[in-house]
Scaffold this motif. Structure first.
Motif, PDB file in Angstrom:
ATOM      1  N   MET A 181       0.858  -1.197   0.000  1.00  0.00           N
ATOM      2  CA  MET A 181       0.000   0.000   0.000  1.00  0.00           C
ATOM      3  C   MET A 181       0.889   1.240   0.000  1.00  0.00           C
ATOM      4  SD  MET A 181      -3.170  -1.406   0.478  1.00  0.00           S
ATOM      5  CE  MET A 181      -4.318  -0.510   1.497  1.00  0.00           C
ATOM      6  N   GLU A 182       1.949   1.211  -0.775  1.00  0.00           N
ATOM      7  CA  GLU A 182       3.012   2.216  -0.731  1.00  0.00           C
ATOM      8  C   GLU A 182       2.498   3.646  -0.912  1.00  0.00           C
ATOM      9  OE1 GLU A 182       7.349   3.070  -0.690  1.00  0.00           O
ATOM     10  OE2 GLU A 182       6.059   1.441  -0.027  1.00  0.00           O
ATOM     11  N   THR A 206      -1.713 -16.602   0.607  1.00  0.00           N
ATOM     12  CA  THR A 206      -0.851 -16.140   1.687  1.00  0.00           C
ATOM     13  C   THR A 206      -1.569 -16.237   3.029  1.00  0.00           C
ATOM     14  OG1 THR A 206       0.610 -14.339   2.394  1.00  0.00           O
ATOM     15  CG2 THR A 206      -1.541 -13.717   1.563  1.00  0.00           C
ATOM     16  N   GLY A 207      -0.790 -16.463   4.092  1.00  0.00           N
ATOM     17  CA  GLY A 207      -1.372 -16.529   5.427  1.00  0.00           C
ATOM     18  C   GLY A 207      -1.555 -15.160   6.043  1.00  0.00           C
ATOM     19  N   ALA A 208      -0.714 -14.204   5.632  1.00  0.00           N
ATOM     20  CA  ALA A 208      -0.779 -12.853   6.199  1.00  0.00           C
ATOM     21  C   ALA A 208      -0.187 -11.875   5.201  1.00  0.00           C
ATOM     22  CB  ALA A 208      -0.013 -12.783   7.524  1.00  0.00           C
ATOM     23  N   VAL A 209      -0.598 -10.628   5.299  1.00  0.00           N
ATOM     24  CA  VAL A 209       0.014  -9.536   4.531  1.00  0.00           C
ATOM     25  C   VAL A 209       0.596  -8.544   5.529  1.00  0.00           C
ATOM     26  CG1 VAL A 209      -1.375  -9.768   2.437  1.00  0.00           C
ATOM     27  CG2 VAL A 209      -2.250  -8.425   4.356  1.00  0.00           C
ATOM     28  N   MET A 210       1.604  -7.809   5.099  1.00  0.00           N
ATOM     29  CA  MET A 210       2.313  -6.951   6.039  1.00  0.00           C
ATOM     30  C   MET A 210       2.533  -5.554   5.465  1.00  0.00           C
ATOM     31  SD  MET A 210       5.999  -7.573   7.903  1.00  0.00           S
ATOM     32  CE  MET A 210       6.961  -6.426   6.912  1.00  0.00           C
ATOM     33  N   LEU A 211       2.463  -4.580   6.326  1.00  0.00           N
ATOM     34  CA  LEU A 211       2.789  -3.202   5.996  1.00  0.00           C
ATOM     35  C   LEU A 211       4.152  -2.867   6.581  1.00  0.00           C
ATOM     36  CD1 LEU A 211      -0.705  -1.760   6.894  1.00  0.00           C
ATOM     37  CD2 LEU A 211       0.245  -1.867   4.579  1.00  0.00           C
ATOM     38  N   SER A 212       4.840  -1.917   5.970  1.00  0.00           N
ATOM     39  CA  SER A 212       6.150  -1.509   6.498  1.00  0.00           C
ATOM     40  C   SER A 212       6.229   0.017   6.520  1.00  0.00           C
ATOM     41  CB  SER A 212       7.283  -2.135   5.679  1.00  0.00           C
ATOM     42  OG  SER A 212       7.056  -2.011   4.285  1.00  0.00           O
ATOM     43  N   GLY A 213       6.703   0.623   5.434  1.00  0.00           N
ATOM     44  CA  GLY A 213       6.830   2.073   5.399  1.00  0.00           C
ATOM     45  C   GLY A 213       5.508   2.797   5.566  1.00  0.00           C
ATOM     46  N   GLU A 214       4.425   2.135   5.162  1.00  0.00           N
ATOM     47  CA  GLU A 214       3.113   2.759   5.247  1.00  0.00           C
ATOM     48  C   GLU A 214       2.742   3.108   6.692  1.00  0.00           C
ATOM     49  OE1 GLU A 214       2.864  -0.491   1.984  1.00  0.00           O
ATOM     50  OE2 GLU A 214       3.795  -0.183   3.955  1.00  0.00           O
ATOM     51  N   THR A 215       3.143   2.247   7.627  1.00  0.00           N
ATOM     52  CA  THR A 215       2.840   2.500   9.036  1.00  0.00           C
ATOM     53  C   THR A 215       4.045   3.032   9.802  1.00  0.00           C
ATOM     54  OG1 THR A 215       3.228   0.136   9.419  1.00  0.00           O
ATOM     55  CG2 THR A 215       0.944   0.861   9.235  1.00  0.00           C
ATOM     56  N   ALA A 216       5.257   2.745   9.300  1.00  0.00           N
ATOM     57  CA  ALA A 216       6.459   3.189  10.014  1.00  0.00           C
ATOM     58  C   ALA A 216       6.660   4.694   9.906  1.00  0.00           C
ATOM     59  CB  ALA A 216       7.690   2.452   9.476  1.00  0.00           C
TER      60      ALA A 216
END
Length: 404
Positions: A181-182, A206-216
């Motif tokens: 979701m960049e 997939t078992g899970a999806v992950m956010l990184s920069g979007e929430t960081a």
């Protein structure tokens, strides 16, 4: 000329003229022209872009001697992860199974062998040795950002599907990550491509999806989580669970013989598929048309195996271990129910937890299993009543399948 400093002190020993250096997720590309000495090289920057501090660096096609855990990492594992009883360690740039075994030894030496190791596949070497890595790891992260710097971009989607498919076959946790979701780092809405990307990860299994920069460091951290959760929940409505179940069973044909225990857990999912029906004909099995699986487990193994087969319903896992329940939190369709002690009454506790969470509805069926419990004589087949109380739930556990 500009001078750019990199923290890898052996860079000039491994790159050669003609190699490429990618900085900040590939936004800056440098062609290596000449190695000046053991600390300096000359390169040509091919594009202009702002470069901040502490940005990542990729060397496509270059195999380095960087250890999977450096001295600081080992100290963090021993004096933080083990000390504070962490559930997962995410290991970056895992290139072969020896990396996983090394991390396992560090955890064991620190008195924390229970911590699960999630391997981030971010290089060509990781893809080449994927099968061996998967055998040793507890889970895989499809880290598409760095991976896209290491392999041709047109092959990233193929790599994602391959890794998710094999993780499903082995019943391992799989997480799809990076730039999902960049655009929401700055914008209040995702792009249409991003919406479809998240949904396609669900369709892939997939078992899970992950956010990184979007929430960081994004401007809308809460909104992006809510938006992604809504996309995932909606995408799951379009999953063909029958087709997915049989595809996973077909994957087993290329593996070692399935154990008798796994065959029983597979049967639970098959039973759940039989209990579920699209009663209103809208092409979707919603909560009111499905069932509920209850798993009594002291170590989480049974729940993992049932989750592997992607049943079309919630899986309520009952355990007396907080550690086990936390470790299962990333697996598909699993909801936790903590009890003081596992017993024949625990299934009733799980049904009540499901009722309170809105997972058990009027007319729902319950399929239960456990690794060491016998069928309670007082429980008789029935349907789950939405108005169940704690005192009478054990008399209304509908269509129970007990595995001992």
């Amino acid at each position: 000329r500009a001078v750019i400093g990199l923290s890898y002190d052996k860079l000039c020993q491994y790159v050669k003229p003609g190699n490429t250096i990618l900085l900040s997720d590939g936004t800056i590309t440098i062609d290596v022209l000449e190695i000046l000495d053991d600390k300096r090289l000359l390169g040509r920057v091919k594009n202009s872009h702002a470069l901040g501090q502490r940005k990542n660096c990729n060397l496509p096609g270059v195999h380095t001697d960087l250890p999977v855990l450096g001295p600081k990492d080992i100290d963090d594992v021993q004096n933080f992860a083990a000390k504070y009883d962490m559930d997962y360690i995410f290991a970056s740039f895992v290139q072969h199974s020896d990396d996983v075994r090394f991390i396992r030894r560090v955890l064991t030496d620190a008195g924390a062998p229970h911590i699960k190791i999630i391997c981030k596949i971010e290089s060509q070497a990781g893809l080449t040795n994927f099968d061996d890595i998967l055998t040793e790891a507890d889970g895989i992260m499809v880290a598409r950002g760095d991976l896209a710097m290491e392999i041709p971009p047109e092959k990233v989607a193929l790599a994602q599907k391959m890794m998710i498919n094999k993780c499903q076959a082995y019943g391992k946790l799989v997480i799809c990550a990076t730039q999902m979701m960049e655009s929401m780092i700055d914008n209040p809405m995702p792009s249409r491509a991003e919406e479809t990307d998240v949904a396609n990860a669900v369709f892939d299994g997939t078992g899970a999806v992950m956010l990184s920069g979007e929430t960081a460091n994004g401007k809308h951290p809460s909104l992006v989580v809510t938006t992604m959760a809504a996309i995932v929940a909606t995408a799951e409505l379009a999953v063909d669970y029958q087709e997915q179940f049989h595809a996973i069973r077909s994957n087993n044909a290329a593996m070692d013989p399935v154990s008798s225990a796994e065959s029983l857990f597979e049967g639970v999912c098959q039973q759940a598929l039989g209990f579920c029906a699209d009663k209103d004909g809208d092409g979707i099995i919603d909560l009111g048309e499905g069932c509920l699986i209850v798993v009594l487990s002291s170590d989480g193994t049974a729940a993992q195996m049932i989750s592997k087969y992607r049943p079309p319903c919630p899986i309520v896992v009952v355990s007396d271990s907080d550690r086990v329940l936390r470790g299962l939190s990333g697996y598909y369709s699993i909801f936790s129910c903590k009890v003081a002690k596992l017993s024949k009454e625990s299934t009733a506790d799980a049904v009540n937890a499901g009722v309170k969470a809105g997972l058990a509805m009027v007319g729902r069926s319950v399929s239960g299993c456990g690794s060491s419990l016998r069928k309670p004589a007082s429980i008789k087949p029935s349907t789950c009543n939405r108005s169940l109380s704690t005192s009478d739930a054990k008399a209304h556990l509908g269509k129970c399948v007990y595995l001992c």
